[in-house]
Design an enzyme around this catalytic site. Structure first.
Site, PDB file in Angstrom:
ATOM      1  N   GLY A   1       1.013  -1.067   0.045  1.00 29.97           N
ATOM      2  CA  GLY A   1      -0.115   0.147   0.054  1.00 29.97           C
ATOM      3  C   GLY A   1       0.974   1.217   0.054  1.00 29.97           C
TER       4      GLY A   1
ATOM      5  CE  LYS B   1       6.526  -4.467  -2.437  1.00 28.69           C
ATOM      6  NZ  LYS B   1       7.774  -5.229  -3.425  1.00 28.69           N
ATOM      7  CB  VAL B   2       1.998  -6.636   4.213  1.00 26.77           C
ATOM      8  CG1 VAL B   2       1.588  -7.485   5.594  1.00 26.77           C
ATOM      9  CG2 VAL B   2       1.395  -5.280   4.413  1.00 26.77           C
TER      10      VAL B   2
ATOM     11  CE  LYS C   1       1.483  -0.458   8.286  1.00 24.88           C
ATOM     12  NZ  LYS C   1       0.300   0.311   8.776  1.00 24.88           N
TER      13      LYS C   1
ATOM     14  CG  ASP D   1      -8.106   3.346   5.719  1.00 21.24           C
ATOM     15  OD1 ASP D   1      -8.907   3.615   4.850  1.00 21.24           O
ATOM     16  OD2 ASP D   1      -6.975   3.045   5.339  1.00 21.24           O
TER      17      ASP D   1
END
Ligand SMILES: *[C@@H]1O[C@H](CO)[C@@H](O)[C@H](O)[C@H]1NC(C)=O
Ligand SMILES: *[C@@H]1O[C@H](CO)[C@@H](O)[C@H](O)[C@H]1NC(C)=O
Ligand SMILES: *[C@@H]1O[C@H](CO)[C@@H](O)[C@H](O)[C@H]1NC(C)=O
Ligand SMILES: *[C@@H]1O[C@H](CO)[C@@H](O)[C@H](O)[C@H]1NC(C)=O
Ligand SMILES: *[C@@H]1O[C@H](CO)[C@@H](O)[C@H](O)[C@H]1NC(C)=O
Length: 951
Positions: free
Chosen positions: A642, A646-647, A661, A757
């Site tokens: 995102g 990155k994850v 994360k 969110d």
């Protein structure tokens, strides 16, 4: 022991000091001094390092910030040493009856204290003036001690005070108000709760005390010796919800402007010498409980305006010289439960009419002049008491139950014991789940009652339920809770016996006991509606789980002593101590240096030990470790990305899966912000929230390590990208799980958190396809307790974003509710919130036809969800979603209401995700229908947010 072993042990011992001495020296000395004057301190209160895990102590940056030692049978006095703990924020010694003597003046040195709770101790003497210097104080509870003398004027200086509770002491003198440079309680404009009941206060209630600038919701001055008139300035405090002035010696007439208090739920003026007319209370549309009994009002009839009080549940006007007939329409008040009009001169025929309230339970008219009564048909559930009326002289009525006072058994004691078969050993008790254990016991005293329907066990079930939830949100090892034996004492307080049962073991350890006390004493637990604020009087608990469990450091010290003895003397011991002190200073110096550029410097490397209170369970990982776990952050282990970075998936050496994360360079936060975020997240513990396992902050890396949730995101499921298919029930289950997670964030997290969110790609599915809310990257804690919104740069995801927030930039919980509403629509349509330029909210709104089955939404429903009869409750679900996406935040429900509604829908659909809670909240709704919410649960202030998180 050979020489080598001795040296080795010596080294180990020195190492112990090296690692352990964390605490600021002055704080450590002060705590040791305090502890040495007390008996029954936790047995690990030894050594030099309170921050290294002493039971009941919390620290931030080596400074002691919290002492929580409730119900420890702590014995002794509170010495002036307490004043040296200058960073102390919380002091809770409640439920230690053997803590006696005066409160030291030095308490005034605690400039950072925000919560002082000494409920149910044995302190005596005057409340020291110094208490007025505690500028940060929000919560002051000296309830149920033996404090005497006057209320110090200096309390008026506590300009931040939210909650003042001095109930049940021996305070005398008059209520202090300001004069010239002398402060007084009239200056406490922010204080919401004034609880001064059950003392020996005298003199008149100063008119100056009340003003329209006040924000008080509770004025409880009951059970004192106050005299003179009720000042009319009381009518200026528009925020008031509960006023209790009963059981004093007030006289004169009640000011007529009291009827201006449109928010009042409870008014108790009974047991005074009030005279004159009774004010016309028309317009007090929220009034539930009116207690005017035992006064000398100059009234000649049952006031006709009583029949206009639509919310009234309880009317008490015994002994008030009422004359004439009782208007039948009184009993038609829709919420009326209890009418107490005994010992008056009411005459004529008692006619309850045909439209009486179906909640009506008892009518007490003993000792009046009623000449006639026609028992109503169908009304036999109502207890009617007429003994001492002429009608009971008639031979045909004499034997009727309503003429027979034996019927007037005081409140039905509920009995809900399901465990008659289980027999426990003498001092154990069977829990509601029929397990023998040693419960935490006490009595909760409620001082403001909306209703006296004590026989109705669903009320208690609701309180038990919410207690359980509170304990769970603090991760306490509680298995079940039981309330029993409601009694109303002569002070007009409702006492409920409380038992809290341990889970796992059959008894609590000291940490458990003290935390239960903390939760019950510091407003962490808020009873549902009907029950107002309470205080707890706990019984001593002396069944602790084996003491050794928290004696880690104790053992180390004692092994040191053994070596000392073996080597033969005090010289070695002295050396050891010197070595320890030296090491400690070295370490402090080193720490100061590193702290400059690394905000985590003073966090112990292994935080899993629980040594760092603000980090519950979160652990610090090194970059190398995480590199290893993710196979050098390989592409193969990438599971998402995102704007932030990155994850990655990783596997710990224990085999446990984690999700990492990793922030991109440009989205990194400052070190302190990152630290704050971790502190925030590590406090968040709920089964519907993804758990933060740890973090990494080094080599220009910021990574958050979460538990790995195996079944991907709800978005992937809905879009068909993952192999998970959710049917209607599965989707309801996602909705309820997400909603519960949000309730936790909004209402139970400390401080409350707005997620900001919520979207289908942030909801993960666990093994059992339960929802877990993830990604708190944008979350905002609501730290400012004064306002109920946070002003912030608008962030979020297009399509999910609350339009009101977008316009005003004022973020509230209701913004999450909006996003959640969009998620609900996504769940039934499997469409993205914005598809082909059209917003899902508009799309559903346009397609909806409420006169049709399934609101005519067949077209846009996601086919795999099911169809026709299997979609029970879908209409209600759509209704709920549409309420959540109302333009105005104020029109949207709270997440708590959302949970209730989804539970109802799930019941409709024949699914009980959490059968117990769903069904109890249902019965409670039923039982309490018609009541407005209790004032206490509606005081609009996030006090929990202001207190340091307990462990
Ligand atoms: C509480 O402590 C006091 C004094 O320390 C002791 O005499 C008493 O027995 C203790 N009570 C219980 C129930 O342990
Ligand atoms: C009470 O006040 C209401 C509204 O002000 C008024 O309509 C009513 O007549 C009054 N009742 C009595 C008995 O004075
Ligand atoms: C009831 O009491 C009122 C006031 O005392 C009186 O005027 C009236 O006559 C009485 N009515 C009856 C039926 O006794
Ligand atoms: C009286 O109680 C019974 C059950 O105890 C209930 O079914 C009935 O509805 C009640 N009647 C009224 C008038 O409340
Ligand atoms: C006390 O019990 C809790 C929960 O059962 C446990 O997590 C904790 O480690 C125990 N405390 C100590 C100091 O051992």
């Amino acid at each position: 022991m050979d020489q080598r072993t001795k040296v080795l042990l010596l080294l180990v011992f020195i190492k112990f000091f090296l690692i352990a001495a964390e605490t600021d020296q002055n704080d450590a000395a002060a705590l040791r001094a305090l502890g040495s004057s007390w008996e029954n301190t936790p047995s690990n209160w030894v050594g030099f390092d309170p921050c290294g895990g002493w039971v009941g102590i919390e620290c931030i940056n080596s400074r002691v910030t919290s002492i929580t030692l409730t119900n420890m049978n702590l014995t002794g006095q509170l010495s002036g040493d307490i004043g040296s703990l200058s960073e102390l924020q919380t002091l809770d010694l409640s439920s230690n009856k053997l803590m006696t003597g005066p409160l030291p003046q030095a308490i005034g040195n605690l400039k950072n204290l925000s919560s002082l709770c000494l409920t149910g101790c044995g302190f005596s003497g005057p409340i020291p003036n110094g208490i007025g210097s505690l500028q940060q104080l929000l919560y002051l509870a000296l309830t149920s001690n033996r404090f005497s003398g006057p209320i110090p004027n200096s309390i008026g200086n506590l300009s931040n005070l939210y909650y003042l509770d001095l109930t049940d002491n021996q305070l005398s003198g008059s209520i202090p108000v300001s004069s010239g440079t002398i402060p007084g309680l009239d200056m406490l404009l922010q204080t919401r709760h004034f609880h001064l009941g059950k003392n020996q206060l005298s003199g008149t209630i100063p008119p100056q005390l009340f003003s329209s600038n006040m924000n008080a919701i509770h004025v409880l001055f009951d059970n004192n010796n106050l005299s003179g008139i009720i000042p009319s300035s009381l009518g200026l405090v528009q925020t008031l919800e509960v006023v209790r002035l009963d059981r004093n010696s007030l006289n004169g007439s009640v000011p007529s402007n009291i009827s201006n208090l449109a928010n009042l739920h409870e008014l108790a003026l009974s047991n005074n010498s009030l005279t004159g007319p009774m004010p016309n209370l028309t317009g007090m549309n929220l009034l539930n409980y009116l207690d005017m009994g035992n006064n000398s009002f100059d009234i000649s009839e049952v006031p006709p305006w009583l029949s206009s009080l639509q919310s009234l549940t309880t009317l008490m006007m015994e002994h008030t010289q009422l004359e004439g007939p009782i208007p039948a329409n009184l009993f038609s008040l829709p919420n009326l439960q209890i009418v107490e009009l005994s010992n008056n001169h009411l005459n004529g025929t008692l006619n309850i009419g045909t439209t009486y309230s179906n909640l009506l339970q008892s009518i007490d008219l003993q000792n009046n002049s009623i000449t006639n009564f026609d028992p109503i048909t169908g009304g036999n559930n109502i207890t009617i008491l007429l003994e001492g009326n002429p009608t009971c002289e008639n031979t045909d009525q004499k034997t009727e139950s309503y003429c027979n006072s034996s019927q007037s058994s005081s409140p039905n004691l509920m009995s809900r014991n399901n465990c008659l078969q289980v027999s426990c050993s003498s001092d154990q008790v069977a829990s509601p789940k029929c397990k023998c254990a040693y419960p935490y016991k006490g009595t909760l005293f409620f001082r403001a009652l909306s209703s006296l329907d004590l026989g109705n066990s669903s009320y208690y079930v609701a309180v038990e339920e919410s207690l359980m939830q509170t304990f769970q949100s603090y991760d306490l090892p509680v298995d079940s809770v039981s309330l029993s034996n409601p009694t109303i004492d002569s002070f007009g307080y409702l006492g409920l016996s409380l038992q809290v049962f341990p889970s796992g073991d059959d008894r609590f350890n000291k940490t458990g006991i003290t935390m239960i006390g903390y939760v019950l004493n510091n407003l962490s637990f808020r009873p549902p509606r009907l029950f107002g604020p309470y205080f707890l009087i706990a019984s001593i608990y002396d069944y602790y789980a084996g003491n050794s469990e928290f004696d880690r450091s104790n053992k180390k010290v004692s092994s040191g002593i053994i070596i000392g003895a073996a080597v033969g003397g005090s010289i070695l011991l002295l050396l050891l101590v010197l070595a320890g002190v030296y090491a400690y200073h070295q370490k402090k110096r080193a720490k100061r240096a590193t702290e400059q550029n690394n905000p985590f410097a003073n966090w112990d490397v292994n935080m899993g030990s629980g040594g760092v209170p603000q980090l519950k369970g979160a652990r610090r990982f090194s970059y190398e470790e995480l590199k290893k776990y993710t196979n050098n952050f390989s592409e193969a282990n990438g599971i998402g990305s995102g704007g932030y970075g990155k994850v990655y998936r990783g596997t710990l050496s224990t085999g446990k899966m984690i999700a990492i994360k990793r922030a991109q360079r440009d989205s990194m936060q400052g070190g302190h912000e990152f630290k704050t975020e971790i502190e925030l997240l590590s406090r968040v513990h709920h089964k519907n929230l993804v758990i933060l396992e740890g973090f990494c902050f080094e080599q220009a890396e910021q990574m958050l390590v979460y538990e790995h949730v195996p079944n991907g995101t709800v978005m992937d499921s809905l879009s068909g990208k993952s192999r998970i298919r959710l049917d209607w029930m599965g989707r309801l289950n996602v909705a309820i799980g997400t909603a519960r997670g949000l309730v936790y964030l909004h209402e139970h997290a400390n401080p409350p958190i707005i997620h900001r969110d919520i979207k289908s790609s942030n909801i993960l599915l666990d093994e059992s396809l339960n929802a877990k809310v993830a990604d708190f990257g944008l979350s905002k804690p609501k730290v400012d307790s004064e306002r109920n919104y946070v002003t912030t740069q608008v962030k979020g995801t297009l399509g999910y974003m609350d339009p009101e927030y977008y316009m005003t930039q004022q973020l509230t919980e209701k913004s999450d509710v909006y996003s959640f509403g969009v998620l609900l629509l996504e769940l039934i349509t499997a469409r993205r919130p914005i598809e082909r330029g059209k917003h899902i909210v508009k799309e559903v709104r346009d397609a909806m036809d409420k006169t049709q089955k399934l609101y005519n939404l067949h077209e846009i429903l996601d086919p795999p969800i099911g169809s026709g009869t299997t979609l029970k409750g879908l209409e209600k679900f759509v209704d709920l979603a549409m309420r959540c996406v109302e333009e105005l935040g104020a029109k949207r429900p709270t997440m708590g209401e959302v949970v209730k509604e989804i539970e109802n829908i799930m019941q409709l659909s024949g699914l009980n995700s959490n059968a117990e809670s769903a069904s109890t909240s249902e019965t409670f709704e039923e039982a309490s229908k018609g009541h407005s919410h209790h004032p206490y649960s509606n005081d609009g202030f996030d006090y929990s947010g202001s207190f340091p998180a307990p462990r």
